[in-house]
Design a protein around this motif. Sequence first.
Motif, PDB file in Angstrom:
ATOM      1  N   THR A 185       0.832  -1.215   0.000  1.00 49.33           N
ATOM      2  CA  THR A 185       0.000   0.000   0.000  1.00 49.33           C
ATOM      3  C   THR A 185       0.867   1.265   0.000  1.00 49.33           C
ATOM      4  N   GLY A 186       2.174   1.088  -0.157  1.00 49.34           N
ATOM      5  CA  GLY A 186       3.059   2.236  -0.287  1.00 49.34           C
ATOM      6  C   GLY A 186       3.459   2.894   1.008  1.00 49.34           C
ATOM      7  N   LYS A 187       3.197   2.236   2.131  1.00 47.22           N
ATOM      8  CA  LYS A 187       3.547   2.825   3.420  1.00 47.22           C
ATOM      9  C   LYS A 187       4.980   2.518   3.839  1.00 47.22           C
ATOM     10  N   ALA A 188       5.609   1.569   3.162  1.00 49.43           N
ATOM     11  CA  ALA A 188       7.001   1.212   3.453  1.00 49.43           C
ATOM     12  C   ALA A 188       7.782   1.158   2.150  1.00 49.43           C
ATOM     13  N   ALA A 189       9.035   1.577   2.207  1.00 47.71           N
ATOM     14  CA  ALA A 189       9.847   1.657   0.994  1.00 47.71           C
ATOM     15  C   ALA A 189      10.475   0.332   0.612  1.00 47.71           C
ATOM     16  N   MET A 190      10.780  -0.505   1.618  1.00 49.97           N
ATOM     17  CA  MET A 190      11.485  -1.761   1.354  1.00 49.97           C
ATOM     18  C   MET A 190      10.891  -2.899   2.171  1.00 49.97           C
ATOM     19  N   PHE A 191      11.138  -4.126   1.701  1.00 51.66           N
ATOM     20  CA  PHE A 191      10.537  -5.301   2.312  1.00 51.66           C
ATOM     21  C   PHE A 191      11.445  -6.492   2.031  1.00 51.66           C
ATOM     22  N   TYR A 192      12.157  -6.973   3.056  1.00 54.02           N
ATOM     23  CA  TYR A 192      12.974  -8.181   2.855  1.00 54.02           C
ATOM     24  C   TYR A 192      12.055  -9.388   2.884  1.00 54.02           C
ATOM     25  N   MET A 193      12.070 -10.156   1.804  1.00 56.07           N
ATOM     26  CA  MET A 193      11.176 -11.308   1.724  1.00 56.07           C
ATOM     27  C   MET A 193      11.642 -12.238   0.606  1.00 56.07           C
ATOM     28  N   GLY A 194      11.078 -13.450   0.614  1.00 54.14           N
ATOM     29  CA  GLY A 194      11.393 -14.429  -0.411  1.00 54.14           C
ATOM     30  C   GLY A 194      10.461 -14.326  -1.601  1.00 54.14           C
ATOM     31  N   SER A 195      10.832 -15.012  -2.666  1.00 51.97           N
ATOM     32  CA  SER A 195      10.059 -14.925  -3.905  1.00 51.97           C
ATOM     33  C   SER A 195       8.728 -15.656  -3.811  1.00 51.97           C
ATOM     34  N   TRP A 196       8.467 -16.342  -2.682  1.00 51.38           N
ATOM     35  CA  TRP A 196       7.117 -16.902  -2.494  1.00 51.38           C
ATOM     36  C   TRP A 196       6.078 -15.794  -2.421  1.00 51.38           C
ATOM     37  N   ALA A 197       6.528 -14.549  -2.197  1.00 49.64           N
ATOM     38  CA  ALA A 197       5.600 -13.417  -2.132  1.00 49.64           C
ATOM     39  C   ALA A 197       5.164 -12.939  -3.518  1.00 49.64           C
ATOM     40  N   LEU A 198       5.680 -13.549  -4.567  1.00 48.57           N
ATOM     41  CA  LEU A 198       5.315 -13.131  -5.930  1.00 48.57           C
ATOM     42  C   LEU A 198       3.810 -13.165  -6.154  1.00 48.57           C
ATOM     43  N   LYS A 256      -3.340  -7.954  -8.477  1.00 49.19           N
ATOM     44  CA  LYS A 256      -3.759  -6.553  -8.612  1.00 49.19           C
ATOM     45  C   LYS A 256      -4.697  -6.105  -7.490  1.00 49.19           C
ATOM     46  N   THR A 257      -5.411  -7.050  -6.894  1.00 48.19           N
ATOM     47  CA  THR A 257      -6.326  -6.673  -5.814  1.00 48.19           C
ATOM     48  C   THR A 257      -5.581  -6.400  -4.510  1.00 48.19           C
ATOM     49  N   LYS A 258      -4.405  -6.988  -4.345  1.00 45.36           N
ATOM     50  CA  LYS A 258      -3.613  -6.799  -3.135  1.00 45.36           C
ATOM     51  C   LYS A 258      -2.545  -5.725  -3.303  1.00 45.36           C
ATOM     52  N   ASN A 259      -1.959  -5.686  -4.478  1.00 45.72           N
ATOM     53  CA  ASN A 259      -0.831  -4.782  -4.714  1.00 45.72           C
ATOM     54  C   ASN A 259      -1.332  -3.424  -5.190  1.00 45.72           C
ATOM     55  N   LYS A 260      -1.441  -2.489  -4.269  1.00 46.40           N
ATOM     56  CA  LYS A 260      -1.970  -1.164  -4.593  1.00 46.40           C
ATOM     57  C   LYS A 260      -0.930  -0.253  -5.257  1.00 46.40           C
ATOM     58  N   ILE A 261       0.350  -0.600  -5.138  1.00 50.31           N
ATOM     59  CA  ILE A 261       1.381   0.232  -5.780  1.00 50.31           C
ATOM     60  C   ILE A 261       1.655  -0.233  -7.202  1.00 50.31           C
ATOM     61  N   GLY A 262       1.158  -1.424  -7.561  1.00 52.39           N
ATOM     62  CA  GLY A 262       1.347  -1.952  -8.902  1.00 52.39           C
ATOM     63  C   GLY A 262       2.623  -2.765  -9.026  1.00 52.39           C
ATOM     64  N   ALA A 263       2.525  -3.885  -9.707  1.00 48.98           N
ATOM     65  CA  ALA A 263       3.684  -4.765  -9.867  1.00 48.98           C
ATOM     66  C   ALA A 263       4.837  -4.065 -10.577  1.00 48.98           C
ATOM     67  N   ASP A 264       4.519  -3.127 -11.471  1.00 48.48           N
ATOM     68  CA  ASP A 264       5.578  -2.411 -12.188  1.00 48.48           C
ATOM     69  C   ASP A 264       6.410  -1.541 -11.260  1.00 48.48           C
ATOM     70  N   ASN A 265       5.869  -1.222 -10.095  1.00 49.59           N
ATOM     71  CA  ASN A 265       6.584  -0.375  -9.133  1.00 49.59           C
ATOM     72  C   ASN A 265       7.406  -1.165  -8.131  1.00 49.59           C
ATOM     73  N   VAL A 266       7.427  -2.494  -8.273  1.00 54.48           N
ATOM     74  CA  VAL A 266       8.190  -3.329  -7.357  1.00 54.48           C
ATOM     75  C   VAL A 266       9.514  -3.721  -7.998  1.00 54.48           C
ATOM     76  N   GLY A 267      10.599  -3.376  -7.322  1.00 56.20           N
ATOM     77  CA  GLY A 267      11.928  -3.770  -7.777  1.00 56.20           C
ATOM     78  C   GLY A 267      12.537  -4.781  -6.827  1.00 56.20           C
TER      79      GLY A 267
END
Length: 433
Positions: A272-285, A291-302
């Motif tokens: 939701t854009g409240k945090a800049a970074m998130f250490y996590m594994g690729s199971w979070a893909l 699209k219903t969960k990712n409010k910042i958009g997949a294109d905005n995730v690096g």
Amino acid sequence: MHKILRTRRIALLATVATSSLLLSACGGGGAAGGGNAKAFSLTINDDNHIVQEELTALSKGACAAQNKALPLKIQTLPIGNVDQKVQLLAGQNALPVQFAAGGTPQLTKTLDKAGQVLDLEKTLKDLGVWDDLQPAAIKTVENLYGKFNVMPYQFNIEGIWYNKKLFADQRVTTPKTYAQLVAAAAKFKDAGITPFAADGKDGWPLTRLISGYLYRELGPDALQAVADGKAKLTDPPYVKAAQAIADLGEAGYFGKGVGSIDYDTATQQFLTGKAAMFYMGSWALGDFNDKTKNKIGADNVGFMPFPTVAGGKGSADQIPANVGLPVAVSAKSYDAKVGDWLSCITKNYGAASLKDQGTVSGFKPHGDTGTLPPLTKTVQDTISNTKTSTLWFEALFNTKATETSQTNAAPLVTGSLSAKDFMQKIQTDLDNG
């Protein structure tokens, strides 16, 4: 998949007495080739739907001939019952062809010593399909078990996911060094943005930052040295790593109330854009691509690997990885029909799981994978280019040390437990384990 990881902390049921029973009941014979399988049977935890569904799909598609000769049969159990069931069946010399490996590596190592676990490196080389495995997956399994003896139906890499828009808005470049990472965190905090979303309630996302620092400081064998008794977590370089992560907490870079934040809340903070970074594994893909969960958009995730530490022996291309809940193969059930199944899976599972489930495995994806989401392709490309993988902080710990580590992670970053005492608590459990 994070649920699988969290439930791996369930206490291993194989006590010393049980291990002795297994060894005596199973004998010492390591030769495969019993050939008594009536089905290509699999016992697995009931919440691991992806592996079940993909093997079922292969049985009706690319592996239909193998399935006709030896039908796929899946038994599911609650994850807390899997180890107990595997031990019971091993003691009766009645293991299924495939079975979920233990909650910690020790059970599989015990069964392997008893001659119950198929040597998959030798088998897959004999079948001519060894080169269809991802080198990073091979290395990860070897790191866990000392040899390659489980099928990597799931393969996850770990690192820092970041919000591209927030980075651009704050004119922050992707950190390459740990010092740059800390500087970026400071800039985000000054702008009123939580630098790191983190699940402090479960603890393991915080301890993974400690191992990330350790691997960059001391190299990819840092925690193996502890497991081998060549180093202790109380040694100064190890305490330094815990202190580095404690310093992030002291600076407020995990936000407020990190000890009460669970996995889903931390994920939501990032998406939701409240945090800049998130250490996590690729199971979070799955969440990132939803699209219903990712409010910042997949294109905005690096994605960036854990950065290098100045003067450290590790490098950023040494990627933390895990193989979910691996699956071992019974040595005593192995015959030509089982070999045909293993060969077919090794050649076809990689592409099929990407196309059907959008999930990455430890098998190279040959053939049609469909159109992959950009983030999934990034992960797949990273895996393909990774030659050296590392494990998570507790991977080689005993059950008690794992619990101590994860329950004390939040106190470490909130300042109620010193880095030295944190490491001492865990080392004490390792010494007594």
